[in-house]
Design an enzyme around this catalytic site. Structure first.
Site, PDB file in Angstrom:
ATOM      1  CG  ASP A 250      -3.882 -15.512  -6.096  1.00 43.41           C
ATOM      2  OD1 ASP A 250      -4.672 -15.575  -7.051  1.00 43.41           O
ATOM      3  OD2 ASP A 250      -2.799 -14.890  -6.139  1.00 43.41           O
TER       4      ASP A 250
ATOM      5  CG  HIS B  68      -0.650 -13.360   5.964  1.00 44.18           C
ATOM      6  ND1 HIS B  68       0.178 -12.268   5.922  1.00 44.18           N
ATOM      7  CD2 HIS B  68      -1.180 -13.481   4.718  1.00 44.18           C
ATOM      8  CE1 HIS B  68       0.140 -11.737   4.701  1.00 44.18           C
ATOM      9  NE2 HIS B  68      -0.673 -12.472   3.939  1.00 44.18           N
TER      10      HIS B  68
ATOM     11  CG  HIS C   8      -1.830  -1.215   1.169  1.00 41.17           C
ATOM     12  ND1 HIS C   8      -2.668  -1.487   0.120  1.00 41.17           N
ATOM     13  CD2 HIS C   8      -1.996  -2.235   2.037  1.00 41.17           C
ATOM     14  CE1 HIS C   8      -3.320  -2.612   0.357  1.00 41.17           C
ATOM     15  NE2 HIS C   8      -2.919  -3.091   1.504  1.00 41.17           N
TER      16      HIS C   8
END
Lengths: 374, 374, 374, 374
Positions: free
Chosen positions: C337, C104, C17
């Site tokens: 995804d 993650h 970002h």
């Protein structure tokens, strides 16, 4: 090659005639407030066209942060930055294309790479230093927050006019203790803080400019509030890192720290800096060492000077050979800096900050283990 | 830290009072003839006790190759080398243990590491340079075979007695062209090749020695037959690597290349080195640049000077504080070098060779691609 | 940190970002033809939104060269490149802000840096790989010109559906010999060149997608025409550099070269690759070694496989704790995804090219000395 | 090349037939107790001739510290270490001199360096790993003192006999939690801690030995008590550093971490490790990730496996070409390891410790800035 540093690491790109110049700064501590406003001032001090003493190419040199910050804080991730080049195609240089400029990088560049860049010297361009100054501003902000480190460079010599930079000159030592960027810039575009010297230096530059010639000078830099313990023995002594940093700036010919070359004639009994207790730590009563002993900072002011030769590109006709080896006369077109030392001031500060921030992070890692092992 | 170089890479270990000092040299080209006989001469030139001008600690400093050669040829694998320490425990230093020696590494070492080595300065020991000299001898042999590179350093100043090192002094330029190690050593232990200067320098050292004091000096180094194209633009300019190398030698305070500090007062029109055709390549008629332009070697002689301060350890009493911050008087026991520059000569040569061999291998890689891409 | 390589060196910046992502590629040989057209194809292959198998964020990912080329040729100076981020502020992620996504980088990032990036995982973003792919395209072009090196990766496994990747399977060895990027892409978006396997794999991905779940897979890469001699013994064996390169790609869990894990059960008498004369050099009749012996390329095809886990961000509800440690249920919004391996294909190719180009330049330097020493 | 690490840095030297092998370890924290007794045990575990399963060359492999410690404490300076070679001249190998051993480094070495070492593979010698194991023992001691880090490797596969290494096998996860070096070594020379498997593996090795053949195997390593936050995003992810470290060990063909290759078939909903509060920090309930997420350690156990091929040197006759390309039959003389995995156990532990100690020091530097900036 184009990377400097181990933990606080900058990589630069760009030359005179490409789209932009810039850098990636890796290893910036996270959670530090940072915006373009922290970086622009030093870029503006580096910019050409600030006064009649420097080249009139009026580049705006506005920096854009690309990554690594969010909501005005660093993320700990690499900070990409760029400054657009406005003059992407050379004009003034075209007529000079037959000649490698004497004492410039034109010839060595073509021999090294086997290709001729239209800018001649390729990466040996003053514009390459933009990335360094941008990165240095971040390093400097970190050092300021971490230990109130202050880095101030100034012009201490232009041509024959030089300050007495002796480590045994009390006035010079006092100047180093008190000088600030404000007093440096207040002294006028020449950036020498001693008014009568500044006036003489300015006159010297103007005279050489009038003759289409150029002249060199000396930049001195002092760093205050350096923590004790920075620098690695053997190959990465702190003065070695600073010397590397300084001699990587274009047009430099020398570096001396503390007493420097003149100090070689001072006997040990006068050159040694006696210890004394200061604020709970040992300090020294004199500072011939320049704040570093055995390659490691001792907490005293670090100060050093850097010699800059006279700029190589001059309009005065020069007898020299063409690339083909034919004798001829080169008259450089365009307007060129008759003297670079005022603009070198923020570059010296930047490279100093980069070398110190890296040394600081390395030593912090070591210190973090002191309470872990036994 | 203790590693120098990218492709030709040396890593050293050892301090004054451990079992041995040594190094690992990685990246040495394979198939080069190499035995201890190639390395010992420079170690012997570095050794203390060679004359009454230096400390009488008579270490033998014999080098032993551990790996990386077979049947007198390099294998291309890392070359381990070591020199035994004979004096493994300090004696003379013990009484001085209360005081950090002024301008020595004793204090900064303890602050950096949080532990006191019995040798005081730890790695900031002259013995650490043994590994460098051994590695440098290999680098030098490679450069000699590869391009007939010649590296000669000599003493150009002791105290107030200095040669005129100006880049515009034709005699000095001629000296740089002709000097050899043989003429340097033939001049006597002071290693200054100008006999009357050598005599004065020797007298200066003896005088300071008689006063239990010490004095500094300057070492100049010239490198002939450097190929064009060495050095990387931006951070790793050739002069930056040399400055890094030189300021990493103990007791150094300054570095200047080509015209150096004095050159800052020479206008561009005189400082620029005009091009001329020489042996099928462009060369220059003068050499104010010191053989490097834009950070890249131009094929002319590279020459530079290094300032060494007066040794910090002197027997003359010094008023200074103890580690605890109490005022007192330090009288260093033992015999100490009143001047280090003659012994610094082979160290300067070694570090020069290391910096150049690395630059050379990096540039050779680039050149190897010239015929591969289009 | 964010730099990879010694002579052919890439430094990347950017996360999801920020304004742009990009890289600086240092050490690119000069005089090589290079424009954005050489780089864009692999970036387009890496781009999301190429098919219904991948996330529909349709970023254009157009690359802009900033420096280091002129008139379509490389200058030998660093090549700056950038790709703009179009989605600079996160939206879909905002509701998930209370939860670190399981498996993650959200949680480890915040613990490492002490600050939370709005993108969660900060640099552990798939967008960081853009700089790698851009740099890899340059490395690849160089290797192609220098030695006709061909690098082709493809999907060899998705979920339970896997090709028989045994080094003793003649069909697989033949596939490695003949496969091209064209045949890989012709096989459809899954990038597995065996049609019936490709169909099954596609079905698997679609099934997991329908369940708001995800699945992993395997990418195999072959490199043909690698010169003999790349890779450094000891720490920088060629397979070690490749393993480093591959495991630096997000979501990777494994690397195997040549016979790999299955090869541990093959006895030496069958695993050893016998030598035979081929085109004037020794070659091998089998290739269990995967083209590398003792850390050094032997001229046979190099091939290896990389395991990619199932993507961590799934829409299926997950029981997990908030940052504050409270139990809860995370339902990731947005589209993600369900499988990354087809998009990983160009990333694997890029990292392979970067590792090989660097090894190649290092070995070229060594080889250049063969005729210099004796 | 022969150096590994950034802040905790090891450089090794030596091959089979030189005077000694050894290393320099730079960046060891000062003030840590350290003697040869800390280092010898792992060297002894690495030594050949420990059982009938390994080669009978009975080298004593005693380590001698040369520098960097005093009175049993580290000084913070580089630690030089060496182990003498007893067999300095090859005998058994001489008859094999006409043949490059298939799948050994003999051929690639000679092509890379242009010279033939009498040991054949030069640095691709098992003896090179001595320096690594010595250095690793220091790294390990540091990690143990700093954070009670425990590193235990063991044999998890020999030939067809393998443990079920699935990240979803609760027994295997429990084994990783409880295994110690004592239980590994107690299981007999094969170093597999499951008795019935150990017996089968031993039988397999003995069978291949009886056939003058060899067989490969798998080593698994677990690291407990790793602090959260180690590893750098992008190129230097912690798993990338570990993969680099492992694939740099001779004879390795693969690396997998956490769920590894098998994990590619586990859907995200099962593969993701849910968070839960543990001892004031977030932890995970499962550990398919292998203790690393986004390249950064998450505080859970790190575990990975390394594939070792069957040793290349076997006495069984092999049809292969000579260096000259003539077909023939090689029968290796001497006695050779039929299997290397038990001896690889301490090498895997050492390389793990080196990678982690370096990552640890780098992260400590970053953390030290958390309270300095704002």
């Amino acid at each position: 090659m184009s990377t400097f540093g181990t933990l606080f690491k900058v990589t630069t790109y760009g030359e005179s005639h490409c789209k932009s110049v810039g850098c990636i700064v890796d290893g910036v501590p996270p959670n530090m407030s940072l915006t373009e406003e922290d970086i622009q001032p030093q870029l503006s001090r580096r910019r050409p066209g600030q006064s009649k003493l420097s080249t009139p190419r009026n580049e705006k040199d506005r920096v854009y942060i690309q990554s690594g910050t969010e909501f005005g804080k660093t993320l700990g991730t690499p900070i990409g930055m760029l400054v657009l080049n406005e003059n992407q195609r050379p004009k003034d240089y075209s007529e000079m294309a037959k000649y490698p400029r004497p004492s410039h990088a034109d010839y060595t560049y073509i021999e090294k790479y086997g290709i001729k860049a239209s800018s001649g010297g390729g990466r040996a361009s003053a514009r390459e230093t933009i990335g360094r100054v941008a990165a240095g501003a971040i390093a400097e902000k970190f050092l300021k927050q971490a230990n109130n480190v202050e880095i101030v460079a100034f012009v201490s010599g232009v041509g024959e006019c030089q300050l007495d930079r002796s480590s045994q000159n009390p006035e010079f030592m006092e100047l180093l203790q008190n000088i600030t960027r404000e007093t440096v810039d207040a002294a006028g575009p020449i950036r020498c803080p001693i008014p009568d010297k500044a006036e003489k230096m300015t006159k010297i530059v103007e005279d050489y400019k009038a003759q289409n010639d150029s002249i060199g000078g000396i930049v001195t830099c002092v760093v205050r509030n350096v923590p004790i313990g920075l620098g690695e023995p053997a190959f990465d002594k702190l003065e070695a890192m600073l010397a590397h940093a300084m001699l990587s700036i274009p047009a430099t010919k020398g570096f001396e720290i503390g007493s420097g070359f003149a100090g070689t004639a001072i006997p040990g009994s006068k050159h040694n800096d006696p210890f004394i207790m200061k604020n709970g730590h040992l300090g020294t009563t004199t500072n011939n060492s320049g704040g570093i002993q055995g390659g490691i900072s001792n907490g005293e002011n670090i100060y050093f000077s850097v010699a800059f030769k006279s700029p190589a590109t001059i309009s005065k006709p020069q007898s020299t050979a063409t690339y083909d080896g034919k004798d001829g006369t080169l008259e450089a077109k365009g307007r060129h800096d008759p003297n670079v030392v005022p603009r070198a001031v923020p570059i010296v500060e930047a490279m100093t900050a980069l070398a110190l921030a890296d040394s600081y992070l390395i030593q912090k890692s070591r210190e973090s283990t002191f309470n872990l092992v036994h």
